[in-house]
Design an enzyme around this catalytic site. Structure first.
Site, PDB file in Angstrom:
ATOM      1  N   TYR A  48       0.849  -1.240   0.058  1.00 20.76           N
ATOM      2  CA  TYR A  48       0.055  -0.049  -0.205  1.00 20.76           C
ATOM      3  C   TYR A  48       0.879   1.239  -0.015  1.00 20.76           C
ATOM      4  O   TYR A  48       1.887   1.088   0.740  1.00 20.76           O
ATOM      5  CB  TYR A  48      -0.918  -0.048   1.168  1.00 20.76           C
ATOM      6  N   ASP A  62      -0.548  16.073   5.525  1.00 22.74           N
ATOM      7  CA  ASP A  62      -1.496  15.468   4.580  1.00 22.74           C
ATOM      8  C   ASP A  62      -2.664  16.261   4.505  1.00 22.74           C
ATOM      9  O   ASP A  62      -3.749  15.999   4.926  1.00 22.74           O
ATOM     10  CB  ASP A  62      -1.828  13.957   5.149  1.00 22.74           C
ATOM     11  N   ASP A  89      -3.035   5.698  -2.671  1.00 17.68           N
ATOM     12  CA  ASP A  89      -4.165   6.729  -2.108  1.00 17.68           C
ATOM     13  C   ASP A  89      -3.953   7.744  -3.104  1.00 17.68           C
ATOM     14  O   ASP A  89      -2.973   8.639  -3.171  1.00 17.68           O
ATOM     15  CB  ASP A  89      -3.695   7.252  -0.893  1.00 17.68           C
ATOM     16  N   ASP A  91      -5.998  10.301  -3.082  1.00 19.03           N
ATOM     17  CA  ASP A  91      -6.615  11.712  -2.419  1.00 19.03           C
ATOM     18  C   ASP A  91      -8.165  12.009  -3.019  1.00 19.03           C
ATOM     19  O   ASP A  91      -8.993  11.064  -3.142  1.00 19.03           O
ATOM     20  CB  ASP A  91      -5.878  13.026  -2.511  1.00 19.03           C
ATOM     21  N   HIS A 116      -7.463   4.449  -4.467  1.00 23.17           N
ATOM     22  CA  HIS A 116      -8.669   4.769  -4.014  1.00 23.17           C
ATOM     23  C   HIS A 116      -8.732   6.122  -4.204  1.00 23.17           C
ATOM     24  O   HIS A 116      -7.762   6.890  -4.142  1.00 23.17           O
ATOM     25  CB  HIS A 116      -9.052   4.417  -2.360  1.00 23.17           C
ATOM     26  N   GLU A 118     -11.316   9.477  -2.699  1.00 24.03           N
ATOM     27  CA  GLU A 118     -12.243   9.857  -1.533  1.00 24.03           C
ATOM     28  C   GLU A 118     -13.309  10.849  -1.576  1.00 24.03           C
ATOM     29  O   GLU A 118     -13.193  11.550  -2.607  1.00 24.03           O
ATOM     30  CB  GLU A 118     -11.307  10.284  -0.256  1.00 24.03           C
ATOM     31  N   CYS A 126      -6.390  14.368   6.676  1.00 24.77           N
ATOM     32  CA  CYS A 126      -5.810  13.037   7.180  1.00 24.77           C
ATOM     33  C   CYS A 126      -7.457  12.610   7.609  1.00 24.77           C
ATOM     34  O   CYS A 126      -8.104  13.274   8.451  1.00 24.77           O
ATOM     35  CB  CYS A 126      -5.027  13.112   8.202  1.00 24.77           C
ATOM     36  N   ARG A 161     -13.324   5.503  -1.244  1.00 22.43           N
ATOM     37  CA  ARG A 161     -13.201   5.774   0.206  1.00 22.43           C
ATOM     38  C   ARG A 161     -14.210   6.732   0.650  1.00 22.43           C
ATOM     39  O   ARG A 161     -14.437   7.949  -0.179  1.00 22.43           O
ATOM     40  CB  ARG A 161     -11.669   6.327   0.416  1.00 22.43           C
ATOM     41  N   GLU A 191     -13.679   4.992   6.162  1.00 25.14           N
ATOM     42  CA  GLU A 191     -12.555   5.526   6.916  1.00 25.14           C
ATOM     43  C   GLU A 191     -13.183   5.701   8.216  1.00 25.14           C
ATOM     44  O   GLU A 191     -14.318   6.146   8.343  1.00 25.14           O
ATOM     45  CB  GLU A 191     -12.022   6.920   6.237  1.00 25.14           C
ATOM     46  N   ASN A 213      -8.806   0.252   7.427  1.00 28.13           N
ATOM     47  CA  ASN A 213      -7.457   0.890   7.773  1.00 28.13           C
ATOM     48  C   ASN A 213      -7.063   0.728   9.250  1.00 28.13           C
ATOM     49  O   ASN A 213      -7.611   1.322  10.066  1.00 28.13           O
ATOM     50  CB  ASN A 213      -7.992   2.369   7.593  1.00 28.13           C
TER      51      ASN A 213
END
Length: 303
Positions: A48, A62, A89, A91, A116, A118, A126, A161, A191, A213
């Site tokens: 990952y 982040d 990721d 974003d 993924h 989101e 984050c 996500r 999440e 996660n």
């Protein structure tokens, strides 16, 4: 030697077959290419790449400051280091739906097995911080549809996500997960779930793979792989764990130099030069040049 022996297409096909098996796949987070090789050597099922780790690697928080070019470039370096599938990721997709489409094709070209995206408002934060904001159902679905439309390899995994649990509660997360699957998501990443029961609720709501996660110092409890398997999770990520371990060790090392003037006391905690060369497959490079590897290393001798 060098990089993976498998093509990205072969990795994606194998990943899809593993997902279909129903067993829990473990994806520790790699913070650089060498750590990805270590993950493979230890027998895990995948690698990952965390957006938080990529940001931290650049000395940034982040909050969506990294660019597609930075993420794709680093992801390619990591993904090519092993035969394992690598997911990243992405974003919020680095922009509007047309940018999301470009993101998918760029990550395909970088050799990733999936990504993924989101449903946070951009700039995101984050997933385990307070004050998150999420977009409406239509915007979230549009991102996923753009990703699916842009995909060229049907085995490239489009994962959605959702961060809505922390904003509007579990019922909203269940509803959002269903709508994201309807939009074409191949998998769901809920999440900041608060309990195993909440993971189970997402699992019962959708008929696609679900990711858990397990990030340290976050909103949720750290469950074992067996606990997660028991509630039907398909993938578990440990996104920042190796970076946290490495940085913790680095900080202790610097403190030891400051205090003692030497790192002799920490030698037993270090990866030996012999193990590093083994991990790098140093010896196999003599296939090209016999002068490259013509020595021996005794792992019992400090070096």
């Amino acid at each position: 030697m060098l990089y993976s022996t498998l093509t990205p297409a072969a990795k994606r096909a194998a990943f899809r077959a593993d997902l279909a098996s129903g067993r829990l796949l473990r994806f520790p987070g790699a913070f650089n290419p060498l750590s990805a090789r270590l993950i493979a050597a230890k027998g895990f099922e995948g690698v990952y790449i965390s957006g938080a780790v990529l940001s931290a690697d650049l000395g940034l928080p982040d909050i969506g400051l990294t660019t597609l070019t930075e993420v794709a470039g680093r992801s390619q370096q990591i993904a090519r280091m092993s035969d394992l599938p690598t997911i990243v990721d992405a974003d919020t997709g680095f922009g509007e739906p047309m940018n999301v489409a470009r993101t998918i094709q760029t990550l395909e070209d970088a050799g990733l097995a999936g990504m993924h995206i989101e449903d946070q408002v951009n700039p995101k934060r984050c997933g385990h911080l307070d004050g998150k904001q999420v977009v409406d159902d239509g915007t979230a679905a549009k991102r996923i549809r753009a990703a699916v439309d842009a995909r060229r390899d049907p085995n490239f995994l489009i994962m959605a996500r959702t961060d809505i649990r922390a904003v509007d509660g579990l019922a909203a997360a269940v509803d959002r997960a269903k709508k994201l699957v309807d939009a074409g998501a191949d998998a769901i990443f809920p999440e900041a779930m608060a309990s195993l029961a909440e993971f189970a609720a997402i699992r019962a709501a959708v008929d696609v793979p679900v990711l858990a996660n397990m990030t340290e110092f976050g909103k949720g409890e750290l469950y074992t792989t067996q606990q997660l398997a028991d509630v039907g999770m398909n993938i578990v990520i440990f996104p920042v764990s190796l970076l946290r371990l490495a940085m913790g060790a680095a900080e202790r090392g610097l403190d030891t130099i400051e205090a003692l003037g030497s790192l002799t006391s920490l030698l037993p905690e270090m990866q030996h030069r012999a193990r590093l060369y083994e991990l790098l497959d140093y010896e196999s490079y003599s296939h090209f040049d016999s002068g490259v590897f013509n020595f021996t290393l005794n792992p019992d001798v400090a070096s």
